[in-house]
Motif scaffolding. Structure first.
Motif, PDB file in Angstrom:
ATOM      1  N   PHE A 126       0.828  -1.198   0.000  1.00 44.88           N
ATOM      2  CA  PHE A 126       0.000   0.000   0.000  1.00 44.88           C
ATOM      3  C   PHE A 126       0.866   1.253   0.000  1.00 44.88           C
ATOM      4  O   PHE A 126       1.981   1.254   0.522  1.00 44.88           O
ATOM      5  CB  PHE A 126      -0.926   0.001   1.221  1.00 44.88           C
ATOM      6  CG  PHE A 126      -1.849  -1.181   1.247  1.00 44.88           C
ATOM      7  CD1 PHE A 126      -3.100  -1.126   0.644  1.00 44.88           C
ATOM      8  CD2 PHE A 126      -1.451  -2.376   1.821  1.00 44.88           C
ATOM      9  CE1 PHE A 126      -3.937  -2.224   0.648  1.00 44.88           C
ATOM     10  CE2 PHE A 126      -2.283  -3.488   1.827  1.00 44.88           C
ATOM     11  CZ  PHE A 126      -3.529  -3.411   1.230  1.00 44.88           C
ATOM     12  N   ALA A 127       0.330   2.304  -0.585  1.00 42.22           N
ATOM     13  CA  ALA A 127       1.036   3.584  -0.652  1.00 42.22           C
ATOM     14  C   ALA A 127       0.946   4.353   0.657  1.00 42.22           C
ATOM     15  O   ALA A 127       1.786   5.201   0.946  1.00 42.22           O
ATOM     16  CB  ALA A 127       0.465   4.427  -1.790  1.00 42.22           C
ATOM     17  N   VAL A 128      -0.067   4.040   1.472  1.00 33.68           N
ATOM     18  CA  VAL A 128      -0.343   4.773   2.709  1.00 33.68           C
ATOM     19  C   VAL A 128      -0.377   3.794   3.883  1.00 33.68           C
ATOM     20  O   VAL A 128      -0.991   2.725   3.776  1.00 33.68           O
ATOM     21  CB  VAL A 128      -1.690   5.528   2.610  1.00 33.68           C
ATOM     22  CG1 VAL A 128      -1.932   6.382   3.827  1.00 33.68           C
ATOM     23  CG2 VAL A 128      -1.732   6.392   1.346  1.00 33.68           C
ATOM     24  N   SER A 129       0.258   4.165   5.003  1.00 32.26           N
ATOM     25  CA  SER A 129       0.321   3.270   6.169  1.00 32.26           C
ATOM     26  C   SER A 129      -1.069   2.964   6.714  1.00 32.26           C
ATOM     27  O   SER A 129      -1.349   1.846   7.147  1.00 32.26           O
ATOM     28  CB  SER A 129       1.198   3.878   7.264  1.00 32.26           C
ATOM     29  OG  SER A 129       0.651   5.108   7.713  1.00 32.26           O
ATOM     30  N   GLY A 130      -1.955   3.974   6.684  1.00 34.48           N
ATOM     31  CA  GLY A 130      -3.325   3.768   7.179  1.00 34.48           C
ATOM     32  C   GLY A 130      -4.072   2.720   6.383  1.00 34.48           C
ATOM     33  O   GLY A 130      -4.876   1.961   6.942  1.00 34.48           O
ATOM     34  N   SER A 131      -3.802   2.645   5.068  1.00 40.01           N
ATOM     35  CA  SER A 131      -4.444   1.632   4.217  1.00 40.01           C
ATOM     36  C   SER A 131      -3.979   0.235   4.608  1.00 40.01           C
ATOM     37  O   SER A 131      -4.762  -0.720   4.588  1.00 40.01           O
ATOM     38  CB  SER A 131      -4.125   1.897   2.744  1.00 40.01           C
ATOM     39  OG  SER A 131      -4.630   3.147   2.345  1.00 40.01           O
ATOM     40  N   LEU A 132      -2.688   0.108   4.966  1.00 42.64           N
ATOM     41  CA  LEU A 132      -2.180  -1.188   5.433  1.00 42.64           C
ATOM     42  C   LEU A 132      -2.856  -1.590   6.739  1.00 42.64           C
ATOM     43  O   LEU A 132      -3.273  -2.748   6.905  1.00 42.64           O
ATOM     44  CB  LEU A 132      -0.664  -1.126   5.619  1.00 42.64           C
ATOM     45  CG  LEU A 132      -0.021  -2.366   6.258  1.00 42.64           C
ATOM     46  CD1 LEU A 132      -0.281  -3.612   5.410  1.00 42.64           C
ATOM     47  CD2 LEU A 132       1.474  -2.172   6.462  1.00 42.64           C
ATOM     48  N   THR A 133      -2.980  -0.631   7.665  1.00 41.36           N
ATOM     49  CA  THR A 133      -3.641  -0.910   8.955  1.00 41.36           C
ATOM     50  C   THR A 133      -5.070  -1.402   8.723  1.00 41.36           C
ATOM     51  O   THR A 133      -5.502  -2.403   9.306  1.00 41.36           O
ATOM     52  CB  THR A 133      -3.661   0.353   9.834  1.00 41.36           C
ATOM     53  OG1 THR A 133      -2.321   0.801  10.033  1.00 41.36           O
ATOM     54  CG2 THR A 133      -4.314   0.083  11.178  1.00 41.36           C
ATOM     55  N   ASN A 134      -5.806  -0.692   7.848  1.00 39.19           N
ATOM     56  CA  ASN A 134      -7.185  -1.087   7.539  1.00 39.19           C
ATOM     57  C   ASN A 134      -7.231  -2.457   6.864  1.00 39.19           C
ATOM     58  O   ASN A 134      -8.101  -3.279   7.170  1.00 39.19           O
ATOM     59  CB  ASN A 134      -7.840  -0.040   6.638  1.00 39.19           C
ATOM     60  CG  ASN A 134      -8.049   1.286   7.347  1.00 39.19           C
ATOM     61  OD1 ASN A 134      -8.135   1.336   8.576  1.00 39.19           O
ATOM     62  ND2 ASN A 134      -8.114   2.364   6.596  1.00 39.19           N
ATOM     63  N   HIS A 135      -6.292  -2.703   5.947  1.00 38.61           N
ATOM     64  CA  HIS A 135      -6.248  -3.978   5.233  1.00 38.61           C
ATOM     65  C   HIS A 135      -6.010  -5.144   6.192  1.00 38.61           C
ATOM     66  O   HIS A 135      -6.644  -6.206   6.067  1.00 38.61           O
ATOM     67  CB  HIS A 135      -5.149  -3.940   4.167  1.00 38.61           C
ATOM     68  CG  HIS A 135      -4.764  -5.306   3.670  1.00 38.61           C
ATOM     69  ND1 HIS A 135      -5.546  -6.022   2.777  1.00 38.61           N
ATOM     70  CD2 HIS A 135      -3.704  -6.101   3.973  1.00 38.61           C
ATOM     71  CE1 HIS A 135      -4.968  -7.193   2.532  1.00 38.61           C
ATOM     72  NE2 HIS A 135      -3.853  -7.265   3.247  1.00 38.61           N
TER      73      HIS A 135
END
Length: 430
Positions: A267-276
């Motif tokens: 993911f390009a964004v850390s928050g997207s990884l957390t959500n994923h």
């Protein structure tokens, strides 16, 4: 010779020793006779050169006899020792704060007076602290004196190097005395402690919002001024927050530095990884205080709450529909324009929403990421998994408002209602 008998012929200061007068005069003449033989810096006082050289050699001759810390300057050791004794001699006469170091009191008082005596001679910025000016000037010169001896990074500020090194060592010396969290940076501890106290000392002078961090106040103030100081050097977009520019640039480079350690997605964004990751763990930390639903993302909870309040801020300017979520309005407007900006790179189909494209692509690659935890079935869409799980639980949340039948799937309820409509039409025609 009488005390303070050596007078400066430029200003009205007097000194008890001729040597001190000579050093003082250099503040007028700009003379700096003591040059560093390693870099190009010069100093008005020999002692300043001695201290400066220690930034090159790393020498720290002043050691604390309580802990194992060492310092390059004796005054730094004196100030450090007060962290052990708790001694704070220097009290602010405006508020109730006290300080261990007189210089800290001087700097603190400027938060009351707004004084910023250190002006940049290149741009129009001024600073309350001389170190901040020095660090700022390096943004003009690009000078980075402080090099990491583990990796190839260099820094304009020694404190930034110290903080950076902790990313290698994992050191977190700043511990919260309320919970068990520790931090690599003292400011992060201060900000964290406000999550316990609820303190929000940074108030907006335009609206009534307050913030626990000064940086968040500055970001917020740009919503009033419209200022967007962070410009992309590839396209013409600008951003109010530096982090937003960093994220945006990845849309150009395709960089996805945040990798999932369970599957192969990045993911390009850390928050997207957390959500994923929550799609793997099933974690839903955001709970509704009205009903019993929980969500994996805070924005999903915000949107859900509007189903209770009926709030619909986002109105279509073509028809009379309104929406609780701005993204829903954007998707709806495409039903008017026919826009389908999300194109499949395998076939020639295009879609009006990114989620529809994601779902469609799974028909090509056969991906079924949503797995039932009761049986071994997998699904390409989360909604299909939700519907399937009801075959195990027997849940039928969709109730007919005409008869007493209920259904596991909303589509089945829609089809069922038509049987009532057809019956009513037949009765009317008879």
């Amino acid at each position: 010779m009488e005390k303070n008998s050596y007078l400066c012929d430029v200003c009205d200061k007097s000194f008890s020793q001729i040597g001190k007068l000579m050093i003082h005069r250099r503040t007028h003449t700009g003379e700096k006779p003591y040059a560093c033989d390693i870099c190009d810096k010069s100093f008005a006082v020999s002692d300043s050169l001695t201290k400066h050289k220690r930034t090159h050699t790393g020498e720290k001759p002043y050691t604390c006899d309580v802990c194992d810390k060492s310092f390059s300057q004796s005054c730094s050791l004196t100030n450090h020792k007060r962290t052990h004794t708790g001694e704070k001699h220097y009290a602010c006469d405006i508020c109730d704060k006290s300080f261990a170091v007189s210089d800290s009191l001087t700097k603190h008082k400027r938060t009351h007076t707004g004084e910023k005596p250190y002006a940049c001679d290149i741009c129009d910025k001024s600073f309350a602290i001389s170190n901040n000016l020095t660090n700022h000037q390096r943004t003009h010169t690009g000078e980075k004196l402080y090099a990491c001896d583990i990796c190839d990074k260099s820094f304009a500020v020694s404190d930034s190097l110290t903080k950076h090194k902790r990313t290698h060592t994992g050191e977190k010396p700043y511990a919260c005395d309320i919970c068990d969290k520790s931090f690599a940076i003292s400011n992060n501890l201060t900000n964290h402690q406000r999550t316990h106290t609820g303190e929000k000392p940074y108030a907006c002078d335009v609206c009534d919002k307050s913030f626990s961090e000064n940086t968040n106040l500055k970001k917020h103030q740009r919503t009033h001024t419209g200022e967007k100081p962070y410009a992309c050097d590839i396209c013409d977009k600008s951003f109010a927050v530096n982090g937003s520019l960093t994220k945006h640039k990845r849309t150009h480079t395709g960089e996805k530095p945040y990798a999932c350690d369970i599957c192969d997605k990045s993911f390009a964004v850390s928050g997207s990884l957390t959500n994923h990751k929550r799609t793997h763990t099933g974690e839903k930390p955001y709970a509704c205080d009205v009903c019993d639903k929980s969500f994996s993302q805070s924005c999903s909870l915000t949107n859900h709450k509007r189903t209770h309040t009926g709030e619909k801020h986002y109105a279509c300017d073509i028809c009379d529909k309104s929406f609780a979520i701005s993204d829903d309005l954007t998707k709806h407007q495409r039903t008017h324009t026919g826009e389908k900006p999300y194109a499949c790179d395998i076939c020639d189909k295009s879609f009006s929403t990114s989620s529809s494209l994601t779902t469609h692509r799974r028909t090509h690659i056969g991906e079924k990421p949503y797995v039932c935890d009761v049986c071994d079935k997998s699904f390409s869409q989360s909604g299909n998994l939700t519907n399937h799980k009801r075959t195990h639980t027997g849940e039928k949340p969709y109730a007919c408002d005409i008869c007493d039948k209920s259904f596991a799937v909303s589509g089945s309820l829609t089809n069922h209602r038509r049987t009532h409509t057809v019956k009513m039409e037949l009765r009317t025609s008879l």
